[in-house]
Design a protein around this motif. Sequence first.
Motif, PDB file in Angstrom:
ATOM      1  N   ILE A 123      81.293  25.579   9.870  1.00  0.00           N
ATOM      2  CA  ILE A 123      80.217  26.569   9.937  1.00  0.00           C
ATOM      3  C   ILE A 123      79.704  26.679  11.373  1.00  0.00           C
ATOM      4  O   ILE A 123      79.534  27.775  11.906  1.00  0.00           O
ATOM      5  N   VAL A 124      79.480  25.546  12.004  1.00  0.00           N
ATOM      6  CA  VAL A 124      78.998  25.544  13.390  1.00  0.00           C
ATOM      7  C   VAL A 124      80.059  26.123  14.325  1.00  0.00           C
ATOM      8  O   VAL A 124      79.758  26.961  15.186  1.00  0.00           O
ATOM      9  N   ASP A 125      81.306  25.714  14.154  1.00  0.00           N
ATOM     10  CA  ASP A 125      82.390  26.234  14.999  1.00  0.00           C
ATOM     11  C   ASP A 125      82.540  27.749  14.848  1.00  0.00           C
ATOM     12  O   ASP A 125      82.733  28.457  15.845  1.00  0.00           O
ATOM     13  N   PHE A 126      82.455  28.256  13.618  1.00  0.00           N
ATOM     14  CA  PHE A 126      82.575  29.705  13.397  1.00  0.00           C
ATOM     15  C   PHE A 126      81.532  30.449  14.232  1.00  0.00           C
ATOM     16  O   PHE A 126      81.838  31.465  14.866  1.00  0.00           O
ATOM     17  N   LYS A 127      80.318  29.958  14.222  1.00  0.00           N
ATOM     18  CA  LYS A 127      79.231  30.612  14.962  1.00  0.00           C
ATOM     19  C   LYS A 127      79.450  30.484  16.467  1.00  0.00           C
ATOM     20  O   LYS A 127      79.355  31.467  17.202  1.00  0.00           O
ATOM     21  N   GLU A 128      79.746  29.275  16.929  1.00  0.00           N
ATOM     22  CA  GLU A 128      79.906  29.042  18.372  1.00  0.00           C
ATOM     23  C   GLU A 128      81.111  29.786  18.949  1.00  0.00           C
ATOM     24  O   GLU A 128      81.102  30.172  20.113  1.00  0.00           O
ATOM     25  N   GLN A 129      82.134  29.982  18.131  1.00  0.00           N
ATOM     26  CA  GLN A 129      83.367  30.610  18.616  1.00  0.00           C
ATOM     27  C   GLN A 129      83.465  32.088  18.244  1.00  0.00           C
ATOM     28  O   GLN A 129      84.498  32.718  18.479  1.00  0.00           O
ATOM     29  N   ASN A 130      82.392  32.627  17.652  1.00  0.00           N
ATOM     30  CA  ASN A 130      82.393  34.038  17.230  1.00  0.00           C
ATOM     31  C   ASN A 130      83.643  34.377  16.419  1.00  0.00           C
ATOM     32  O   ASN A 130      84.340  35.349  16.684  1.00  0.00           O
ATOM     33  N   THR A 131      83.929  33.540  15.445  1.00  0.00           N
ATOM     34  CA  THR A 131      85.124  33.702  14.614  1.00  0.00           C
ATOM     35  C   THR A 131      85.042  35.019  13.838  1.00  0.00           C
ATOM     36  O   THR A 131      84.007  35.331  13.249  1.00  0.00           O
TER      37      THR A 131
END
Length: 159
Positions: A123-131
């Motif tokens: 969830i955090v990675d999706f947000k930080e990486q603009n997935t």
Amino acid sequence: MPEQQFDPIVKERTLRVQRVALRMKEYHHGDAAKVQHFVRVYTLAKSIGELERLNDEEQLDVELAAVVHNVEGDRIPVVRDILRDCKISDEAAIKVCHMVENIENYDHIGTLDHQILIEAKLIVDFKEQNTPEKEIIRKAEDIFLTNTGKLFLKRAFNL
């Protein structure tokens, strides 16, 4: 105030995790993005674990793993040293190291606390990486298993 804040087991768990978090803030000194990342993953993993009703041992393990998961390089010796210095039991340290070592391994998630760690990190990675939304939906269908993780994901991305 919630009753659990007065629970001595919860208070001790919180103190242990905060000691490790302080060490991680020192480890990532000067890199605000890395500190913010592990704090976000920790906050989500803690919430998901509590809402999924992990037992005390599993809750400690997922919180510790969330705090130490983004050590770079050969992670495990560094993680072991930090946990040892913070007086985390060998049993907990072994489990946390296993979870950190397998944080990108979605095919062999053996425990609920490991599942929660992965969901929180994603969830955090999706947000930080603009997935892109399509990729989020695909990974959500393939990887997310907890009701709470799915709910947090849906709300975070308006899915």
